[in-house]
Design a protein around this motif. Structure first.
Motif, PDB file in Angstrom:
ATOM      1  N   THR A 145      11.696 -12.046 -32.890  1.00  0.00           N
ATOM      2  CA  THR A 145      11.897 -10.756 -32.219  1.00  0.00           C
ATOM      3  C   THR A 145      12.069  -9.684 -33.285  1.00  0.00           C
ATOM      4  O   THR A 145      12.943  -9.806 -34.133  1.00  0.00           O
ATOM      5  CB  THR A 145      13.172 -10.800 -31.347  1.00  0.00           C
ATOM      6  OG1 THR A 145      13.072 -11.869 -30.422  1.00  0.00           O
ATOM      7  CG2 THR A 145      13.364  -9.486 -30.610  1.00  0.00           C
ATOM      8  N   PRO A 146      11.252  -8.645 -33.256  1.00  0.00           N
ATOM      9  CA  PRO A 146      11.425  -7.574 -34.246  1.00  0.00           C
ATOM     10  C   PRO A 146      12.768  -6.873 -34.044  1.00  0.00           C
ATOM     11  O   PRO A 146      13.126  -6.569 -32.907  1.00  0.00           O
ATOM     12  CB  PRO A 146      10.273  -6.612 -33.937  1.00  0.00           C
ATOM     13  CG  PRO A 146       9.303  -7.404 -33.136  1.00  0.00           C
ATOM     14  CD  PRO A 146      10.115  -8.393 -32.367  1.00  0.00           C
ATOM     15  N   PHE A 147      13.489  -6.671 -35.097  1.00  0.00           N
ATOM     16  CA  PHE A 147      14.713  -5.864 -34.982  1.00  0.00           C
ATOM     17  C   PHE A 147      15.083  -5.254 -36.327  1.00  0.00           C
ATOM     18  O   PHE A 147      14.620  -5.701 -37.375  1.00  0.00           O
ATOM     19  CB  PHE A 147      15.878  -6.691 -34.417  1.00  0.00           C
ATOM     20  CG  PHE A 147      16.437  -7.716 -35.360  1.00  0.00           C
ATOM     21  CD1 PHE A 147      17.551  -7.434 -36.147  1.00  0.00           C
ATOM     22  CD2 PHE A 147      15.873  -8.981 -35.438  1.00  0.00           C
ATOM     23  CE1 PHE A 147      18.074  -8.381 -37.004  1.00  0.00           C
ATOM     24  CE2 PHE A 147      16.398  -9.939 -36.287  1.00  0.00           C
ATOM     25  CZ  PHE A 147      17.499  -9.643 -37.080  1.00  0.00           C
ATOM     26  N   VAL A 148      15.895  -4.226 -36.233  1.00  0.00           N
ATOM     27  CA  VAL A 148      16.349  -3.510 -37.424  1.00  0.00           C
ATOM     28  C   VAL A 148      17.849  -3.270 -37.285  1.00  0.00           C
ATOM     29  O   VAL A 148      18.306  -2.885 -36.217  1.00  0.00           O
ATOM     30  CB  VAL A 148      15.638  -2.139 -37.542  1.00  0.00           C
ATOM     31  CG1 VAL A 148      16.207  -1.334 -38.698  1.00  0.00           C
ATOM     32  CG2 VAL A 148      14.137  -2.317 -37.705  1.00  0.00           C
ATOM     33  N   LEU A 149      18.589  -3.521 -38.340  1.00  0.00           N
ATOM     34  CA  LEU A 149      20.009  -3.200 -38.332  1.00  0.00           C
ATOM     35  C   LEU A 149      20.205  -1.796 -38.906  1.00  0.00           C
ATOM     36  O   LEU A 149      19.512  -1.409 -39.840  1.00  0.00           O
ATOM     37  CB  LEU A 149      20.790  -4.207 -39.175  1.00  0.00           C
ATOM     38  CG  LEU A 149      20.670  -5.682 -38.766  1.00  0.00           C
ATOM     39  CD1 LEU A 149      21.628  -6.539 -39.594  1.00  0.00           C
ATOM     40  CD2 LEU A 149      20.965  -5.864 -37.288  1.00  0.00           C
ATOM     41  N   VAL A 150      21.128  -1.059 -38.326  1.00  0.00           N
ATOM     42  CA  VAL A 150      21.433   0.276 -38.847  1.00  0.00           C
ATOM     43  C   VAL A 150      22.919   0.390 -39.095  1.00  0.00           C
ATOM     44  O   VAL A 150      23.720  -0.156 -38.326  1.00  0.00           O
ATOM     45  CB  VAL A 150      21.077   1.388 -37.829  1.00  0.00           C
ATOM     46  CG1 VAL A 150      20.977   2.726 -38.537  1.00  0.00           C
ATOM     47  CG2 VAL A 150      19.796   1.083 -37.128  1.00  0.00           C
ATOM     48  N   ASP A 151      23.269   1.073 -40.133  1.00  0.00           N
ATOM     49  CA  ASP A 151      24.655   1.399 -40.471  1.00  0.00           C
ATOM     50  C   ASP A 151      25.416   0.186 -41.021  1.00  0.00           C
ATOM     51  O   ASP A 151      26.267   0.321 -41.875  1.00  0.00           O
ATOM     52  CB  ASP A 151      25.395   1.974 -39.256  1.00  0.00           C
ATOM     53  CG  ASP A 151      26.843   2.265 -39.570  1.00  0.00           C
ATOM     54  OD1 ASP A 151      27.097   2.978 -40.550  1.00  0.00           O
ATOM     55  OD2 ASP A 151      27.732   1.748 -38.853  1.00  0.00           O
ATOM     56  N   VAL A 159      17.030  -9.699 -43.124  1.00  0.00           N
ATOM     57  CA  VAL A 159      16.795  -8.799 -42.001  1.00  0.00           C
ATOM     58  C   VAL A 159      16.382  -7.425 -42.494  1.00  0.00           C
ATOM     59  O   VAL A 159      16.700  -7.034 -43.615  1.00  0.00           O
ATOM     60  CB  VAL A 159      18.073  -8.631 -41.146  1.00  0.00           C
ATOM     61  CG1 VAL A 159      18.431  -9.927 -40.446  1.00  0.00           C
ATOM     62  CG2 VAL A 159      19.232  -8.155 -42.005  1.00  0.00           C
ATOM     63  N   ASN A 160      15.689  -6.694 -41.638  1.00  0.00           N
ATOM     64  CA  ASN A 160      15.363  -5.307 -41.922  1.00  0.00           C
ATOM     65  C   ASN A 160      16.598  -4.462 -41.683  1.00  0.00           C
ATOM     66  O   ASN A 160      17.327  -4.691 -40.711  1.00  0.00           O
ATOM     67  CB  ASN A 160      14.248  -4.830 -40.997  1.00  0.00           C
ATOM     68  CG  ASN A 160      12.954  -5.523 -41.304  1.00  0.00           C
ATOM     69  OD1 ASN A 160      12.203  -5.089 -42.156  1.00  0.00           O
ATOM     70  ND2 ASN A 160      12.687  -6.635 -40.626  1.00  0.00           N
ATOM     71  N   SER A 161      16.830  -3.489 -42.533  1.00  0.00           N
ATOM     72  CA  SER A 161      18.020  -2.674 -42.347  1.00  0.00           C
ATOM     73  C   SER A 161      17.832  -1.270 -42.903  1.00  0.00           C
ATOM     74  O   SER A 161      17.003  -1.030 -43.763  1.00  0.00           O
ATOM     75  CB  SER A 161      19.218  -3.336 -43.026  1.00  0.00           C
ATOM     76  OG  SER A 161      19.033  -3.357 -44.414  1.00  0.00           O
TER      77      SER A 161
END
Lengths: 339, 339
Positions: A145-151, A159-161
């Motif tokens: 599942t594509p996802f991005v972490l922020v903050d 992971v992408n962040s």
DNA sequence: AATTTTTGATTAATCGATTAACCTATTTTC
DNA sequence: GAAAATAGGTTAATCGATTAATCAAAAATT
């Protein structure tokens, strides 16, 4: 609710098949598939009946919902509110709908939300993860599942962040306190294991250590669940040390606001008795008769980058994992100091 | 993204038709339609494959999206942020998804949002309408689209709404200022024709008139688009009158915050020189060394009532138009005064 | 005039889930 | 033992939109 107008309705009224209507309305009749007169008839009828395509049906057919999920830790926090706003605006600009969920910093809520959003066919997620949510993120990774972490992020996970450089900005901001002449600088932070928070602490402490000013006795921790009481105690502790402290670093916005409040309550003059350093902008700072220096996160930019990263993943334009680090700025009085 | 597991996948793996799987998974095999062994097999396989039903497909089939749209005027405002949070929480509890949109007080944005949400098959809308949006609301009424207005309304339209009694609470709060001994009470409000704002003004002015204290010269208006400049001017004007004013009523939260800021800037002591009355809670008030009296709107209750009203309409439990008025409270120092 | 091309549209399958209607053994009932 | 009832499923249509495949008629080409 009135019966909605579908392709079929238009087709029936004009006297053609719904395929024709679909072709015209999607401008896919490039090779002269539909005559101009017929196209006009259909367009006119669609306008007359106020036709709005059913995004859900289209999504089902083409296998794309063009929806992304946004999981926010605490929407009542102004920082997250602004983040959500910008994510939504930018995503909409890119043709995506955003469904927002709030975890209230609760791990169980995060699990529920992921399922909820998954059932709504989101194509990807932007997440401000709660503490100890690594396993849930691992499941997302396994599912591809594509996802991005922020903050916030977990440095041990692939992971992408999108993050600010918490260590660097905290280090530099502490240097500013030192430059102002502070000799005994304390800190108030959350007692939790969020990487971004501990990085802020590490940045501050390293600056102090390098300047030979580090003192572990004036580093205070407060609990999220007993926030107000712990803040009261922390400020009280810090202010009752033998050698008076003359500088204070707050690692989050809520701690900053409450810290300032407690200082004022204790009749400590923030201009003369003590220098402080806060995190994140807040209306409350502007109400005071003096300027409060604070670290400003570029929320809009973070939001846009997060959306971009996610869409790149969804549309397979990505090349592996990306960890964006965006510079923050120190706002001190009238002049902004960039790092 | 990994291929999602559908009913068909399960059906295929277990060796039955997807109809059977659907019956089992929806517990609609009450009349012994499916044998217990088969049901268990299906349930187990669904769990094993981590099946999550496609809400969109289901929605398409049963003709219900179980989604509602929320149109907020300014999500960066804490009041609306809290309202959105509670609406979302409560709607989710009731089985509905919320899609939030932000108009930024722009009429054109409101139109775009309505279409956007309509295309996503929302079953109804909760709206904090922008100025002059009556025509858009009329279209919703003609379409028989269920919707509820919150916080703001147009009294001339036959619409469902959830409001506080702005007139009453403003009247009572002004009486409190008078009770404290204020003789020259001014007001700062927005120059716009929102009913709820003008009701606040009317409440304040009526209280002043009835007490024989009304003076039109110290009623200031500020423009939304030139907010900061106008606020500066307004406070400056008010403070430079011959007879010093000793009371000030602010009709919104943003005006309150900015008003307090300007007063502090002008070295006016809010405790001794002047008494103020603010609208809506704000962190900023808690940072000050004195308590600021303010009018608190019961946000959570408003949110819940709005969701209830809307769902009642959607599920046809409604009996005509309903206009809910919820009491606000005056928070003055430690003691809360209810009305 | 016969064949090919083009124009302008239709048919039908499909996405995933639901559900009324139907079917076939097996069991009950009289 | 024949008819009726029941258990345990399956078929097929449907929601609204998309789109590859197809088709018929008209126009162009040889």
């Amino acid at each position: 609710m009135q019966k909605r107008v579908s392709l079929k309705t238009i087709a029936h009224e004009v006297g053609v098949s719904s395929a024709t209507v679909s072709l015209v309305l999607n401008a896919k009749d490039k090779n002269g598939r539909v005559s101009k007169e017929m196209a006009k008839k259909i367009l006119d009828k669609a306008a007359e009946l106020n036709y709005v395509p059913n995004t859900l049906a289209k999504g089902l057919k083409v296998g794309r919902s063009r929806t992304i999920g946004l999981i926010i830790a605490d929407i009542s926090n102004l920082f997250f509110g602004a983040l959500a706003l910008h994510i939504q605006n930018y995503a909409e600009e890119k043709g995506y709908t955003v469904i927002i969920g709030n975890t209230n910093e609760q791990l169980s809520e995060m699990e529920k939300l992921i399922n909820f959003l998954y059932a709504r066919q989101v194509e990807g997620l932007i997440i401000t993860p709660t503490e100890k949510s690594q396993n849930q993120l691992k499941r997302l990774i396994n599912n591809k599942t594509p996802f991005v972490l922020v903050d916030r992020t977990f440095p041990e996970l692939p992971v992408n962040s999108v993050m600010i450089d918490n260590y660097e900005i905290s280090y530099q901001s502490t240097l500013q306190l030192i430059k102002k002449g502070c000799k005994r600088i304390g800190l108030v932070t959350y007692k939790q294991d969020h990487y971004h928070i501990s990085e802020r602490r590490r940045g501050c402490e390293d600056a102090l250590k390098h300047a030979g000013l580090y003192n572990p006795d004036i580093m205070e921790e407060v609990r999220y669940d007993f926030f107000k009481d712990d803040m009261k105690r922390a400020i009280c502790n810090l202010m009752s040390t033998k050698e008076k402290i003359d500088g204070l670093f707050f690692t989050t916005n809520s701690i900053s606001i409450n810290g300032v409040k407690e200082l004022i309550k204790n009749n400590i003059n923030i201009q003369t008795d003590i220098q402080i350093m806060c995190f994140d902008e807040n209306d409350a700072f502007y109400i005071l008769p003096y300027t409060v220096p604070f670290i400003r996160q570029p929320i809009k930019e973070m939001a846009q980058k997060a959306v971009e990263l996610l869409i790149d993943q969804i549309e397979m334009k990505n090349e592996g994992i990306r960890n964006l680090v965006i510079g923050a700025e120190l706002v001190s009085g009238e002049n902004v100091i960039y790092f």
